[in-house]
Design a protein around this motif. Structure first.
Motif, PDB file in Angstrom:
ATOM      1  N   LYS A   6       0.851  -1.198   0.000  1.00  0.00           N
ATOM      2  CA  LYS A   6       0.000   0.000   0.000  1.00  0.00           C
ATOM      3  C   LYS A   6       0.884   1.244   0.000  1.00  0.00           C
ATOM      4  O   LYS A   6       1.865   1.313   0.746  1.00  0.00           O
ATOM      5  N   GLU A  10      -0.607   9.473   1.254  1.00  0.00           N
ATOM      6  CA  GLU A  10      -2.038   9.610   0.947  1.00  0.00           C
ATOM      7  C   GLU A  10      -2.247  10.332  -0.386  1.00  0.00           C
ATOM      8  O   GLU A  10      -3.361  10.384  -0.907  1.00  0.00           O
ATOM      9  N   TYR A  14      -3.526   6.389  -6.825  1.00  0.00           N
ATOM     10  CA  TYR A  14      -4.467   5.289  -6.628  1.00  0.00           C
ATOM     11  C   TYR A  14      -5.664   5.736  -5.778  1.00  0.00           C
ATOM     12  O   TYR A  14      -6.806   5.374  -6.044  1.00  0.00           O
ATOM     13  N   PHE A  15      -5.393   6.546  -4.758  1.00  0.00           N
ATOM     14  CA  PHE A  15      -6.466   6.994  -3.878  1.00  0.00           C
ATOM     15  C   PHE A  15      -7.389   7.993  -4.581  1.00  0.00           C
ATOM     16  O   PHE A  15      -8.593   8.042  -4.327  1.00  0.00           O
ATOM     17  N   GLU A  18      -9.736   5.932  -6.703  1.00  0.00           N
ATOM     18  CA  GLU A  18     -10.795   5.329  -5.871  1.00  0.00           C
ATOM     19  C   GLU A  18     -11.963   6.303  -5.699  1.00  0.00           C
ATOM     20  O   GLU A  18     -13.135   5.925  -5.854  1.00  0.00           O
ATOM     21  N   LYS A  19     -11.620   7.554  -5.383  1.00  0.00           N
ATOM     22  CA  LYS A  19     -12.665   8.567  -5.150  1.00  0.00           C
ATOM     23  C   LYS A  19     -13.399   8.913  -6.447  1.00  0.00           C
ATOM     24  O   LYS A  19     -14.621   9.037  -6.470  1.00  0.00           O
ATOM     25  N   GLU A  24     -12.565   0.197  -5.298  1.00  0.00           N
ATOM     26  CA  GLU A  24     -11.768  -0.073  -4.096  1.00  0.00           C
ATOM     27  C   GLU A  24     -10.521  -0.865  -4.487  1.00  0.00           C
ATOM     28  O   GLU A  24     -10.602  -1.859  -5.206  1.00  0.00           O
TER      29      GLU A  24
END
Length: 246
Positions: A6, A10, A14-15, A18-19, A24
């Motif tokens: 991971k 932040e 990738y994050f 996701e949003k 996920e």
């Protein structure tokens, strides 16, 4: 499922994906790195202190180089030179030694080819290249072509990071993304009866893509390419196209 650790930051793309797309990501390395013991390393009959420059292709190489040096009670000379495939890897050396620009050199592409001109300017150096147990002769061939003094050695190995029975029972994903051939092999080792069906498979790097195909699997997403230099940019484009179909 992404077959890598991971992201620590932040701010990872990738994050953001996701949003944006309501998906996920599960980060789960399919393989892990194990360092050779000092006894295993000595069997290669490599004398680290007989070299004047080290070529680092990854953080794993840096960690295991300095770990083995410590285990063998070697004092690395202050004038040792370090050649790294990226600036990020070069900066990681600060974990072990004081960073001095006059002895640290780095490329921009992440490939050894990009380092060769700098290394050729230091023809008097004797280069040591720490590698994984899984490697080819491409680096050796490039250094031979430039008539540089060098030797390659194995300092760490990649092994399957086996799934637990609970993980196997819960294995249900729409897409699997691999960043190395070792990860693809680990999939087959952990799931010998794996049937791809509708599961999409993505691969980063030509060697990984080749392994997917060699395993008889369908490759749905590949990076890098001219359009998409990173896996996240390729994945974002894929999800955009997929959502427009729906």
């Amino acid at each position: 499922m992404i077959s890598q650790p991971k992201p620590a930051s932040e701010k990872s793309p990738y994050f953001d994906i996701e949003k944006e797309f309501g998906v996920e990501f599960i980060f789960r390395p399919f393989f892990k790195v194990e360092g050779l013991t000092s006894k295993e390393f000595r069997q290669q009959k490599i004398s680290i202190l007989s070299f004047t420059a080290i070529v680092f292709t990854s953080r794993h190489a840096i960690d295991n180089f300095f770990r083995l040096a410590k285990e063998m009670r070697l004092t690395i000379p202050e004038d040792m030179k370090y050649f790294c495939v990226t600036e990020q890897i070069a900066l990681y050396i600060q974990k072990y030694v004081q960073y001095r620009k006059r002895k640290v050199f780095f490329g921009t592409t992440g490939k050894v080819d990009d380092l060769i001109p700098s290394m050729a300017k230091h023809k008097a150096e004797k280069y040591l290249v720490p590698l994984s147990s899984v490697h080819n002769d491409s680096i050796k061939d490039m250094l031979d072509a430039k008539k540089l003094q060098h030797a390659e050695c194995v300092m760490y190995r990649t092994v399957s990071n086996d799934f637990t029975e609970e993980e196997k029972a819960a294995f249900d994903y729409d897409m699997l993304i691999f960043s190395s051939p070792t990860g693809v092999k680990a999939l087959q080792k952990n799931f010998p009866d794996f049937s791809q069906g509708d599961i999409k498979i993505g691969a980063f790097g030509p060697a990984t893509a080749k392994e997917v195909k060699d395993q008889g699997l369908r490759l749905d997403l590949e990076a890098p390419s001219k359009e998409y230099p990173s896996m996240t940019s390729a994945l974002k484009a894929y999800l955009k196209k997929d959502s427009s179909k729906k």
